[in-house]
Design an enzyme around this catalytic site. Structure first.
Site, mmCIF file in Angstrom:
data_model
loop_
_atom_site.group_PDB
_atom_site.id
_atom_site.type_symbol
_atom_site.label_atom_id
_atom_site.label_comp_id
_atom_site.label_asym_id
_atom_site.label_seq_id
_atom_site.Cartn_x
_atom_site.Cartn_y
_atom_site.Cartn_z
ATOM 1 N N LYS A 10 9.455 1.668 -3.076
ATOM 2 C CA LYS A 10 8.353 0.753 -2.728
ATOM 3 C C LYS A 10 8.840 -0.185 -1.644
ATOM 4 C CE LYS A 10 4.146 -0.001 -4.443
ATOM 5 N NZ LYS A 10 3.308 0.966 -5.157
HETATM 6 P P1 NAD Z 1 -6.359 -3.318 -1.766
HETATM 7 O O1 NAD Z 1 -5.647 -4.173 -0.807
HETATM 8 O O2 NAD Z 1 -7.245 -2.229 -1.240
HETATM 9 O O3 NAD Z 1 -7.250 -4.217 -2.737
HETATM 10 C C1 NAD Z 1 -6.699 -5.276 -3.461
HETATM 11 C C2 NAD Z 1 -7.808 -6.112 -4.077
HETATM 12 O O4 NAD Z 1 -7.221 -7.172 -4.840
HETATM 13 C C3 NAD Z 1 -8.703 -6.780 -3.029
HETATM 14 O O5 NAD Z 1 -10.032 -6.810 -3.499
HETATM 15 C C4 NAD Z 1 -8.120 -8.188 -2.962
HETATM 16 O O6 NAD Z 1 -9.011 -9.170 -2.460
HETATM 17 C C5 NAD Z 1 -7.806 -8.418 -4.422
HETATM 18 N N1 NAD Z 1 -6.907 -9.548 -4.627
HETATM 19 C C6 NAD Z 1 -5.858 -9.935 -3.847
HETATM 20 N N2 NAD Z 1 -5.309 -11.053 -4.330
HETATM 21 C C7 NAD Z 1 -6.012 -11.383 -5.440
HETATM 22 C C8 NAD Z 1 -5.947 -12.444 -6.358
HETATM 23 N N3 NAD Z 1 -5.030 -13.385 -6.231
HETATM 24 N N4 NAD Z 1 -6.841 -12.482 -7.373
HETATM 25 C C9 NAD Z 1 -7.785 -11.521 -7.506
HETATM 26 N N5 NAD Z 1 -7.909 -10.486 -6.653
HETATM 27 C C10 NAD Z 1 -7.023 -10.421 -5.639
HETATM 28 O O7 NAD Z 1 -5.243 -2.726 -2.735
HETATM 29 P P2 NAD Z 1 -5.307 -1.444 -3.665
HETATM 30 O O8 NAD Z 1 -4.685 -0.310 -2.927
HETATM 31 O O9 NAD Z 1 -6.661 -1.302 -4.259
HETATM 32 O O10 NAD Z 1 -4.254 -1.856 -4.788
HETATM 33 C C11 NAD Z 1 -4.627 -2.637 -5.913
HETATM 34 C C12 NAD Z 1 -3.608 -2.441 -7.015
HETATM 35 O O11 NAD Z 1 -3.553 -1.043 -7.348
HETATM 36 C C13 NAD Z 1 -2.176 -2.831 -6.649
HETATM 37 O O12 NAD Z 1 -1.534 -3.294 -7.823
HETATM 38 C C14 NAD Z 1 -1.557 -1.502 -6.232
HETATM 39 O O13 NAD Z 1 -0.152 -1.514 -6.368
HETATM 40 C C15 NAD Z 1 -2.217 -0.580 -7.226
HETATM 41 N N6 NAD Z 1 -2.209 0.832 -6.854
HETATM 42 C C16 NAD Z 1 -2.781 1.253 -5.697
HETATM 43 C C17 NAD Z 1 -2.784 2.603 -5.390
HETATM 44 C C18 NAD Z 1 -3.467 3.149 -4.163
HETATM 45 O O14 NAD Z 1 -3.547 4.383 -4.022
HETATM 46 N N7 NAD Z 1 -3.973 2.326 -3.263
HETATM 47 C C19 NAD Z 1 -2.178 3.533 -6.263
HETATM 48 C C20 NAD Z 1 -1.616 3.062 -7.451
HETATM 49 C C21 NAD Z 1 -1.649 1.714 -7.737
#
Ligand code: NAD
Length: 442
Positions: free
Chosen positions: A128
């Site tokens: 990561k």
């Molecule tokens: P993203 O950037 O597309 O979306 C993140 C969301 O979280 C946004 O809506 C943002 O405004 C919100 N956010 C940020 N800070 C915040 C806060 N303090 N309080 C509330 N909401 C907040 O990211 P993503 O890719 O959707 O990832 C979200 C989570 O899922 C992360 O933990 C990431 O590690 C995990 N994840 C993502 C993937 C992927 O394929 N993108 C895969 C596995 C896990």
């Protein structure tokens, strides 16, 4: 473990309520992940020498690099890449752009990738990385230069058979396209095309896989469908609250809506909104595309973070940052099941409360693995110069998620442990077997 290990750390504390949109709890994610590993290692009787290897990442890389801003000034950035373990395959894991990125966070997230790949039997290890900055404060041109400069700084430490980044919070297919293009241009002309798979989560035009963008949300929904079957829980007509409405949150909401589950509350870095009649996830996603947030969506009523966690709903999906559910939030939740879209959203004391209250948790390393699974398919397609049809990707993902869900559920039932412990134990067992059969060199 076969020999005595240090006692488990006590559960992390539940601090006071943060302001709307603020990261909830500043406990160390690496400690949380290691605590799960410690419990699972005890359960499977892991050998001490293997446990000790797995408690440390193999490589921790920190780079500092300058980038020219649009106004002509230069700013220094700090980037990280942690390579946790590669015994089962190349290091694999996302790149995060966020102002709170730290080395410890990357260590925890990288380790979680090792357990996730092992649990799902994907031949990848765990890695990561990220850059500590707020991407919302930068233009598209600045984001491109930051990404290209970071890729250049990391170029000697990643590679298509060695360490393969992907999108995470604050990054997307466009970021991955820039990363790929920079890396391919650094490679010699003869090798250029073989370098395309240095990164996954690219746009389809640039060699990405059909189905990758929705894959993580889709995987969360597959797990919920399986859990619902086991619990005779009719999804049609149920409600969901989702924290975070980015890639994972929005796709989970859209796919659940096809099964008749209505989104009654959501929120992001700006704050939270609710509508007991249901928010249209497609229109809401369009709104976020235009404005960057759900917060001022006209069909939702603003609510506080505390009210969000206490909202009446059947399903709760954290899909934002880690450590958002402490004992306090866990006591407020009304849902019957928590499906972890985010990585590490639940603190150990939150887990304790959810367990006591009989609320099932579909743990992150199970539920959010749709992304890494389809990333693996993308990597395979690039390697073989193939293009798989959307249906093939979807069918393979569904089979894989359902198989792993059943494995985890059966293990949990047999050993009388919760899903998280079962998921970690299965991943650890697979890795221990590889170490035992290969031996520890020299
Ligand atoms: P993203 O950037 O597309 O979306 C993140 C969301 O979280 C946004 O809506 C943002 O405004 C919100 N956010 C940020 N800070 C915040 C806060 N303090 N309080 C509330 N909401 C907040 O990211 P993503 O890719 O959707 O990832 C979200 C989570 O899922 C992360 O933990 C990431 O590690 C995990 N994840 C993502 C993937 C992927 O394929 N993108 C895969 C596995 C896990």
């Amino acid at each position: 473990m076969s020999k005595k290990q240090p006692a488990a750390e006590s559960s992390a504390k539940s601090p006071a309520s943060p302001a709307p949109g603020e990261a909830a709890h500043k406990a160390n994610l690496n400690d949380t992940v290691n605590l799960h590993v410690e419990h699972a290692a005890r359960l499977i009787g892991m050998r001490e020498e293997i446990y000790n290897i797995l408690m440390h990442p193999k490589n921790e890389i920190i780079v500092n690099f300058p980038v020219r801003m649009d106004d002509g000034s230069y700013r220094m950035f700090k980037g990280y890449r942690v390579q946790h373990n590669n015994i089962l395959g190349p290091y694999k894991g996302g790149i995060r752009y966020h102002q709170d990125v730290t080395l410890d966070e990357c260590k925890g997230l990288a380790a979680a990738m090792t357990w996730k790949s092992a649990l799902h039997d994907i031949p990848f290890g765990g890695g990561k990385g990220g850059i500590k900055f707020d991407p919302l404060k930068h233009s598209r041109d600045e984001l491109e230069r930051i990404t290209r400069r970071f890729t250049h700084a990391l170029a000697g430490s990643i590679g298509p058979e060695y360490d393969i980044p992907a999108p995470d919070m604050g990054t997307n297919a466009q970021t991955m396209n820039w990363l790929m293009d920079t890396y391919m241009n650094i490679a010699g002309a003869l090798d250029k095309n073989a370098m395309r798979r240095v990164v996954t989560g690219k746009s389809v035009a640039c060699g990405g896989s059909l189905g990758r963008e929705a894959a993580t949300g889709q995987g969360v929904v597959h797990c919920l469908v399986e859990w619902a079957k086991d619990h005779r829980f009719e999804l049609q007509g149920k409600t969901v609250a989702i924290q975070g409405f980015g890639n994972v949150g929005s796709w989970t909401a859209k796919i659940l809506s096809q099964l008749g589950v209505s989104l009654v509350a959501t929120g992001d870095y700006k704050g939270y909104i609710a509508n007991p009649e249901g928010l249209n996830p497609h229109k809401l996603a369009d709104h976020v595309k235009k404005t960057g947030s759900v917060f001022d969506y006209k069909h939702g009523t603003p609510i506080s973070r505390d009210d969000f966690f206490a909202i009446e709903c059947d399903i709760f999906v954290p899909a934002a940052l880690e450590h958002e559910i402490s004992a306090k939030e866990a006591r407020s939740l009304k849902a019957k099941v928590v499906a972890e879209g985010a990585n590490g959203p639940t603190l150990p004391d939150g887990d304790d409360v959810l367990r006591e209250r009989g609320i099932d948790v579909l743990p992150d390393i199970l539920a959010n693995a749709g992304g890494v699974t389809v990333s693996y398919y993308e990597w395979l397609q690039n390697k073989r110069s193939e293009r798989w049809e959307a249906q093939e990707v979807a069918e393979r993902l569904e089979r894989s998620m359902k198989k792993t869900y059943a494995l985890m559920r059966d293990f949990a039932e047999e050993r009388k442990v919760d899903f998280r412990l079962a998921a970690y134990a299965i991943g650890l067992e697979r890795i221990q077997k590889a170490y035992l059969e290969r031996g520890i060199w020299p």
